[in-house]
Design a protein around this motif. Structure first.
Motif: not given
Length: 79
Positions: A1-27
């Motif tokens: 599995m290879r994530l692009t840098p942008r995909e990694f940044d999104i996953l890192h943000l989400l995984a760093g705060r499990p259970g927290v909902v991020f709106s598309p705007e905030e992401l």
């Protein structure tokens, strides 16, 4: 599995705060560093991440959609 840098940044943000909902705007603002122009951009990136990290991308267990609100990462135990 290879994530692009942008995909990694999104996953890192989400995984760093499990259970927290991020709106598309905030992401978008946190990852791209500018105001959201098109919510489809976030949706496409989430879909691509799911294709790479989920067992079944059509029934995601890692990145969940909270309808009408945004996306969140589940706290998935490792093992």
């Amino acid at each position: 599995m290879r994530l692009t840098p942008r995909e990694f940044d999104i996953l890192h943000l989400l995984a760093g705060r499990p259970g927290v909902v991020f709106s598309p705007e905030e992401l978008y603002e946190r990852v791209w560093g500018e105001p959201l122009i098109n919510a489809n951009t976030v949706m496409v990136h989430i879909r691509k991440i799911r294709e790479k990290v989920e067992r079944d991308p059509r029934d995601p267990a890692v990145i969940r959609t909270v309808w009408g609100v945004g996306y969140k990462a589940e706290d998935v135990p490792h093992g």
